[in-house]
Design a protein around this motif. Structure first.
Motif, mmCIF file in Angstrom:
data_model
loop_
_atom_site.group_PDB
_atom_site.id
_atom_site.type_symbol
_atom_site.label_atom_id
_atom_site.label_comp_id
_atom_site.label_asym_id
_atom_site.label_seq_id
_atom_site.Cartn_x
_atom_site.Cartn_y
_atom_site.Cartn_z
ATOM 1 N N PRO A 316 0.784 -1.101 0.028
ATOM 2 C CA PRO A 316 0.122 -0.421 -0.176
ATOM 3 C C PRO A 316 0.716 1.729 0.106
ATOM 4 C CG PRO A 316 -0.788 -1.800 1.833
ATOM 5 C CD PRO A 316 0.376 -2.263 0.443
ATOM 6 N N THR A 317 1.866 1.601 1.001
ATOM 7 C CA THR A 317 3.124 2.399 1.333
ATOM 8 C C THR A 317 3.526 3.118 -0.488
ATOM 9 O OG1 THR A 317 4.359 1.483 1.501
ATOM 10 C CG2 THR A 317 3.399 2.377 3.489
ATOM 11 N N ARG A 318 3.160 1.351 -1.340
ATOM 12 C CA ARG A 318 4.192 1.487 -2.529
ATOM 13 C C ARG A 318 2.976 2.173 -3.282
ATOM 14 N NH1 ARG A 318 6.365 -3.703 -5.033
ATOM 15 N NH2 ARG A 318 4.108 -3.561 -5.133
ATOM 16 N N ASP A 319 1.835 1.211 -3.511
ATOM 17 C CA ASP A 319 1.041 1.531 -4.840
ATOM 18 C C ASP A 319 -0.035 2.820 -4.926
ATOM 19 O OD1 ASP A 319 2.498 -0.594 -5.826
ATOM 20 O OD2 ASP A 319 1.146 -1.892 -5.601
ATOM 21 N N PHE A 320 -0.794 3.070 -3.475
ATOM 22 C CA PHE A 320 -1.930 3.524 -3.529
ATOM 23 C C PHE A 320 -1.546 5.211 -3.879
ATOM 24 C CE2 PHE A 320 -4.405 1.133 0.256
ATOM 25 C CZ PHE A 320 -4.729 -0.083 -0.293
ATOM 26 N N PRO A 321 -0.588 5.897 -3.431
ATOM 27 C CA PRO A 321 0.042 7.223 -3.557
ATOM 28 C C PRO A 321 -0.021 7.240 -5.110
ATOM 29 C CG PRO A 321 0.916 6.296 -0.829
ATOM 30 C CD PRO A 321 0.750 5.949 -2.549
ATOM 31 N N MET A 322 0.887 5.943 -6.194
ATOM 32 C CA MET A 322 1.075 5.884 -7.339
ATOM 33 C C MET A 322 -0.329 6.091 -7.633
ATOM 34 S SD MET A 322 3.091 3.352 -9.335
ATOM 35 C CE MET A 322 1.441 1.927 -8.813
ATOM 36 N N LEU A 323 -0.749 5.171 -7.459
ATOM 37 C CA LEU A 323 -2.654 5.216 -8.744
ATOM 38 C C LEU A 323 -3.204 6.333 -7.962
ATOM 39 C CD1 LEU A 323 -3.306 0.800 -7.764
ATOM 40 C CD2 LEU A 323 -2.361 2.021 -9.763
ATOM 41 N N VAL A 324 -2.989 6.613 -6.791
ATOM 42 C CA VAL A 324 -3.853 7.944 -6.542
ATOM 43 C C VAL A 324 -3.757 9.380 -7.929
ATOM 44 C CG1 VAL A 324 -4.609 9.918 -5.258
ATOM 45 C CG2 VAL A 324 -4.809 7.343 -4.673
ATOM 46 N N ASP A 325 -2.075 9.764 -7.443
ATOM 47 C CA ASP A 325 -1.123 10.261 -8.535
ATOM 48 C C ASP A 325 -2.201 9.818 -9.731
ATOM 49 O OD1 ASP A 325 -0.371 11.924 -6.770
ATOM 50 O OD2 ASP A 325 1.659 10.888 -6.735
#
Length: 366
Positions: A316-325
């Motif tokens: 989550p710490t890697r993937d969530f911010p990237m996908l939200v961006d």
């Protein structure tokens, strides 16, 4: 301690109820989150039906976003006021997977140690350790992933489970990239997310397989280049035909993602993949289901890989911010997954709509 409204399943198969629950103040390593939106996922329905375990009463809801209200002692990664998407992979940092740097495979994940309760003190079992059909919930701080606060809560909260599972099945588990062909069997929320993830990665062709015309239409909007109605067409033959037209000599798709969780569709996926291709199982089977009796020579002779994808192998710490961006940039249409916004009193009706297959996600907005 605070008292808030929440959706609870008291007994197997019984309609859910909106009741008052007690939410403790956060202890060490914990956080209280004020929920803004929470998707209605099939997993919540499985809990209500007793398909996960029998630890009733359940506090349902887990695909959620919200704002951290308070944190307990020792919490440094999030602070009051942070906009977060909740996750059910709060990595431990101590198991073998974590120690070898593969945190996305951590199965020893953290939940809040304190229990939320009914007014009479009966302890609640929060769905996937979250319990977010509630005005506020108590979680482990590691279950909170900070993302862009300007993002739409109803859309980005879906990354907490189904959308992440599908995108991750394609990109993380299936290693889909440009130049690869993909077929996705089952175009519910997870399957359509796998199609969106494949499109994001630049795959082509991307073949959507389902028996429902509405779902196939949704798949096209999110990146499918071809569709197959499996009620009238031979799935394996059509996948081979489509891929053979695009890539000379191809005998199927490079990656076939099974998003139904049934033996017969898994067998279709097995035979619809190219030589040395990959099958990814992300659909959730019931405990009684078994892998079909395939000739072992077929397993050996086709090569490749047969994989399962648990939470899209996400971190989550890697993937969530990237996908939200990517969502904020207009490159990932998370809004397309939000079929309707509903109130906390409408969860039972949303479960009924699931049976008709005409929603990707109903989202409770608080």
């Amino acid at each position: 301690m605070q008292q808030v409204k929440a959706v609870v399943a008291r007994a197997e198969g019984a309609p859910v109820e909106v009741v008052t629950i007690n939410v403790p103040d956060p202890g060490p390593g914990e956080a209280v989150v004020k929920i803004q939106a929470c998707g209605v996922c099939h997993t919540d329905l499985h809990y209500r039906q007793g398909g996960i375990n029998d630890e009733f009463p359940f506090l349902l809801g887990h695909e959620a976003s919200g704002v951290v209200e308070a944190v307990g002692e020792g919490v440094t990664d999030v602070a009051p006021g942070d906009f977060v998407v909740l996750n059910w992979r709060a990595v431990c940092g101590e198991c073998r997977a974590c120690k070898r740097g593969e945190l996305q495979y951590c199965f020893n994940t953290h939940n809040a140690k304190q229990k939320m309760t009914l007014e009479d003190g009966t302890e609640l079992s929060p769905a996937l350790g979250i319990g977010a059909f509630a005005e506020k919930t108590l979680v482990a701080a590691g279950q909170c992933t900070k993302v862009d606060p300007a993002a739409r809560p109803a859309a980005v909260g879906l990354l907490g489970c189904g959308v992440m599972a599908g995108i991750g099945a394609a990109i993380n588990t299936g290693a889909v990239t440009r130049g690869k062909s993909v077929a996705v069997i089952g175009c519910g929320g997870v399957g359509v997310a796998a199609i969106a993830g494949s499109a994001l990665a630049g795959a082509s062709p991307i073949i959507a397989v389902d028996i429902d015309a509405q779902k196939l239409e949704a798949a096209k909007k999110l990146g499918a280049t071809h569709t197959i109605d499996s009620s009238t067409e031979d799935v394996v033959a059509r996948v081979k035909e489509i891929c053979g037209e695009v890539y000379d000599g191809a005998e199927g798709a490079d990656v076939v993602i099974e998003a139904v969780g049934r033996p017969e569709t898994w067998e279709q996926a097995f035979y619809a993949r190219d030589l040395a291709g990959t099958v990814v199982l992300v659909g959730v089977p019931t405990p009684d289901m078994k892998v079909p009796q395939l000739p072992l020579i077929d397993v050996f002779g086709r090569g490749g890989a047969l994989k399962s994808s648990w939470y899209g192998d996400c971190l989550p710490t890697r993937d969530f911010p990237m996908l939200v961006d990517l969502y904020q940039q207009g490159r990932l249409d998370l809004d397309a997954f939000v079929t309707e916004e509903i109130g906390i009193d409408d969860v039972e009706a949303a479960f009924e709509k699931m049976h008709h297959g005409n929603v990707l996600r109903s989202v409770v907005v608080l």
